[in-house]
Enzyme design. Structure first.
Site, PDB file in Angstrom:
ATOM      1  N   CYS A 117       1.053  -1.051   0.339  1.00 46.67           N
ATOM      2  CA  CYS A 117      -0.336  -0.380  -0.173  1.00 46.67           C
ATOM      3  C   CYS A 117       0.796   1.213  -0.463  1.00 46.67           C
ATOM      4  CB  CYS A 117      -0.855  -0.104   1.766  1.00 46.67           C
ATOM      5  SG  CYS A 117      -2.203  -1.784   1.129  1.00 46.67           S
ATOM      6  N   HIS A 256      -2.667   6.609   3.853  1.00 44.30           N
ATOM      7  CA  HIS A 256      -3.415   6.157   3.561  1.00 44.30           C
ATOM      8  C   HIS A 256      -4.578   5.022   3.894  1.00 44.30           C
ATOM      9  CE1 HIS A 256      -3.778   1.526   1.977  1.00 44.30           C
ATOM     10  NE2 HIS A 256      -3.485   1.184   2.725  1.00 44.30           N
ATOM     11  N   ASN A 286     -10.052  -0.316   1.736  1.00 40.39           N
ATOM     12  CA  ASN A 286      -8.687  -0.347   1.611  1.00 40.39           C
ATOM     13  C   ASN A 286      -7.735  -0.604  -0.163  1.00 40.39           C
ATOM     14  OD1 ASN A 286      -5.397  -0.486   1.537  1.00 40.39           O
ATOM     15  ND2 ASN A 286      -5.662  -1.802   2.842  1.00 40.39           N
TER      16      ASN A 286
HETATM   17  N1  COA Z   1     -16.766  -9.153  12.204  1.00 38.70           N
HETATM   18  C1  COA Z   1     -17.041  -9.762  13.322  1.00 38.70           C
HETATM   19  N2  COA Z   1     -15.713 -10.082  13.677  1.00 38.70           N
HETATM   20  C2  COA Z   1     -14.698 -10.087  13.539  1.00 38.70           C
HETATM   21  C3  COA Z   1     -14.006 -10.095  11.951  1.00 38.70           C
HETATM   22  C4  COA Z   1     -15.048  -9.351  11.672  1.00 38.70           C
HETATM   23  N3  COA Z   1     -15.069  -9.153   9.967  1.00 38.70           N
HETATM   24  N4  COA Z   1     -12.657  -9.895  11.890  1.00 38.70           N
HETATM   25  C5  COA Z   1     -12.490 -10.119  13.032  1.00 38.70           C
HETATM   26  N5  COA Z   1     -13.495 -10.041  13.825  1.00 38.70           N
HETATM   27  C6  COA Z   1     -13.713 -11.161  15.898  1.00 38.70           C
HETATM   28  C7  COA Z   1     -12.247 -11.624  15.542  1.00 38.70           C
HETATM   29  O1  COA Z   1     -12.289 -12.752  15.649  1.00 38.70           O
HETATM   30  C8  COA Z   1     -12.115 -10.796  17.530  1.00 38.70           C
HETATM   31  O2  COA Z   1     -13.310 -12.181  17.749  1.00 38.70           O
HETATM   32  P1  COA Z   1     -12.629 -12.709  19.012  1.00 38.70           P
HETATM   33  O3  COA Z   1     -12.129 -11.514  20.385  1.00 38.70           O
HETATM   34  O4  COA Z   1     -13.595 -13.378  19.473  1.00 38.70           O
HETATM   35  O5  COA Z   1     -11.443 -13.653  18.989  1.00 38.70           O
HETATM   36  C9  COA Z   1     -12.823 -10.175  17.242  1.00 38.70           C
HETATM   37  O6  COA Z   1     -13.139  -9.252  16.563  1.00 38.70           O
HETATM   38  C10 COA Z   1     -11.924  -8.400  18.024  1.00 38.70           C
HETATM   39  O7  COA Z   1     -10.601  -9.209  16.079  1.00 38.70           O
HETATM   40  P2  COA Z   1      -9.115  -7.850  16.314  1.00 38.70           P
HETATM   41  O8  COA Z   1      -8.194  -8.653  15.302  1.00 38.70           O
HETATM   42  O9  COA Z   1      -8.866  -7.584  17.853  1.00 38.70           O
HETATM   43  O10 COA Z   1      -9.795  -6.789  15.698  1.00 38.70           O
HETATM   44  P3  COA Z   1      -9.199  -5.043  16.095  1.00 38.70           P
HETATM   45  O11 COA Z   1     -10.478  -4.221  16.628  1.00 38.70           O
HETATM   46  O12 COA Z   1      -7.961  -5.107  15.732  1.00 38.70           O
HETATM   47  O13 COA Z   1      -9.639  -5.368  14.074  1.00 38.70           O
HETATM   48  C11 COA Z   1      -8.640  -4.655  11.990  1.00 38.70           C
HETATM   49  C12 COA Z   1      -9.327  -5.859  12.792  1.00 38.70           C
HETATM   50  C13 COA Z   1      -8.232  -6.265  11.091  1.00 38.70           C
HETATM   51  C14 COA Z   1      -9.647  -4.445  11.511  1.00 38.70           C
HETATM   52  C15 COA Z   1      -7.781  -4.558  12.405  1.00 38.70           C
HETATM   53  O14 COA Z   1      -6.659  -5.021  13.161  1.00 38.70           O
HETATM   54  C16 COA Z   1      -6.747  -3.440  11.157  1.00 38.70           C
HETATM   55  O15 COA Z   1      -7.504  -2.261  11.416  1.00 38.70           O
HETATM   56  N6  COA Z   1      -5.520  -3.453  11.166  1.00 38.70           N
HETATM   57  C17 COA Z   1      -5.312  -3.301   9.757  1.00 38.70           C
HETATM   58  C18 COA Z   1      -5.162  -4.065   8.265  1.00 38.70           C
HETATM   59  C19 COA Z   1      -4.665  -3.175   7.539  1.00 38.70           C
HETATM   60  O16 COA Z   1      -4.554  -2.139   7.512  1.00 38.70           O
HETATM   61  N7  COA Z   1      -4.214  -4.049   6.199  1.00 38.70           N
HETATM   62  C20 COA Z   1      -4.233  -3.079   5.759  1.00 38.70           C
HETATM   63  C21 COA Z   1      -2.300  -2.787   5.966  1.00 38.70           C
HETATM   64  S1  COA Z   1      -2.075  -1.496   4.286  1.00 38.70           S
END
Ligand code: COA
Length: 333
Positions: A117, A256, A286
């Site tokens: 990205c 981004h 994204n």
């Molecule tokens: N819908 C519902 N629940 C979801 C889910 C979805 N789409 N995706 C994950 N969950 C659940 C997980 O399984 C977890 O459940 P658990 O507590 O029972 O294990 C819970 O939600 C929390 O997950 P977590 O990963 O801690 O959530 P978060 O607040 O960190 O958000 C992201 C997850 C992916 C949105 C966040 O980490 C993020 O944006 N990371 C950066 C990703 C990114 O930018 N990538 C590209 C880079 S260029």
């Protein structure tokens, strides 16, 4: 280091996104998720998804064509085409060669670059330095990705985040300085935080890689999140210092567009006000290498960027990579 004496400006911008919209409500029908979870955790409401006949080069060509038209430059005036992508049409030839063919830009050298990205900023930095060195006068830099093509739509932890698109910038030598500072970085020790494991020379495509799902994107979401907030702030402060500017001198911050929480945390740490920050992650999700280019083009075309404005672009992505650039916007003569 690039500074204000190097005379490189962006003279045209363009973007292209597929027409098909995939909403959070659509995703609720596909995986165990909810509109509420996606909105509150990411800020995304919908994203655009390419159909089966559309590949990255199609979107890249359209965005490139619009940037050329915006600048009033014809394809045969191009010296260089760089396409930043992690979803090339095929492993080789490069997607930039396909774009060259589509545009008829027969005088241009072409290459792709893979910086996730951060791709558009990497491409802009390369183009700027190529022009500064005196080798080229005009470069078309396109960030383009169809992440949907490498997404497992049964994996709720990734499929809600991404969308498809392309953003393009025409970069030209000029007698006024536009790019004030540019900085790129990488940390390959984070290679396994965000990756497509299969289909390369480490794990050539096979029945086994398919069965393992190695043709799909894999991500450690939490690690990427923490890295993203830290590096966006560090990279922004680095280019601000290089340009002799403070955050308050920035008219528009274009980060981004990965997650609204990442953007807001970074903006808060940089003491930026809400009206200094461009956000469209709600509309497109994204879009990987395309994201900053789409946002920049929208901001220019909607009048949010005017001549003399100082724009701070900052990105992060697979690699891990990051990049930041400050541009003093120059209106077309
Ligand atoms: N819908 C519902 N629940 C979801 C889910 C979805 N789409 N995706 C994950 N969950 C659940 C997980 O399984 C977890 O459940 P658990 O507590 O029972 O294990 C819970 O939600 C929390 O997950 P977590 O990963 O801690 O959530 P978060 O607040 O960190 O958000 C992201 C997850 C992916 C949105 C966040 O980490 C993020 O944006 N990371 C950066 C990703 C990114 O930018 N990538 C590209 C880079 S260029």
């Amino acid at each position: 280091m690039i500074n204000g004496k190097h005379h490189v400006i962006i003279t045209g911008t363009g973007h292209a996104v597929p027409t098909r919209v995939l909403s959070n409500l659509d995703l609720e029908q596909m995986v165990d998720t909810s509109d509420e979870w996606i909105r509150t955790r990411t800020g995304i409401l919908r994203r655009r998804i390419a159909d089966e006949h559309t590949a990255t080069s199609d979107l890249a060509t359209e965005a490139g064509r619009l940037a050329l038209a915006d600048a009033g430059v014809s394809p045969d005036e191009l010296d260089l085409i760089i396409v930043a992508t992690i979803t090339p049409d095929m492993l080789f030839p490069s997607t930039s060669c396909l774009v060259q063919k589509n545009l008829g830009a027969w005088g241009a050298a072409c290459y792709d670059l893979s910086a996730g990205c951060s791709g558009l900023i990497y491409g802009l930095d390369m183009a700027v330095r190529s022009i500064v060195s005196g080798g080229y006068r005009r470069a078309l830099v396109i960030g383009a990705d169809c992440v949907s093509k490498i997404t497992n739509f049964q994996d709720r932890t990734t499929c809600v985040l991404f969308g498809d698109g392309a953003g393009a910038c025409l970069v030209e030598a000029a007698d006024k300085a536009g790019v004030l500072a540019s900085y790129l970085g990488a940390d390959g020790s984070g290679w396994d935080k965000l990756l497509l494991r299969g289909g390369g020379s480490r794990h050539p495509a096979s029945a086994a890689t398919l069965a393992a799902g190695w043709h799909y994107i894999e991500m450690c979401g939490n690690d990427v999140f923490k890295f993203a907030v830290r590096i966006m702030v560090e990279a922004s402060l680095k280019v601000l210092a290089d340009a002799g500017l403070e955050p308050g001198d920035i008219d528009l911050f274009i980060p981004h567009q990965a997650n609204i929480r990442i953007i807001e945390s970074a903006a808060q740490r940089l003491n930026l006000k809400e009206d200094q920050v461009y956000i469209n992650v709600d509309e497109y999700g994204n879009t990987s290498a395309a994201s900053i280019g789409i946002a920049l083009d929208e901001a220019v075309r909607s009048g949010r960027i005017k001549g003399g404005d100082r724009i701070l672009l900052v990105g992060f992505g697979a690699g891990l990579t990051w990049g930041a650039m400050i541009i003093e916007w120059v209106d077309k003569a």
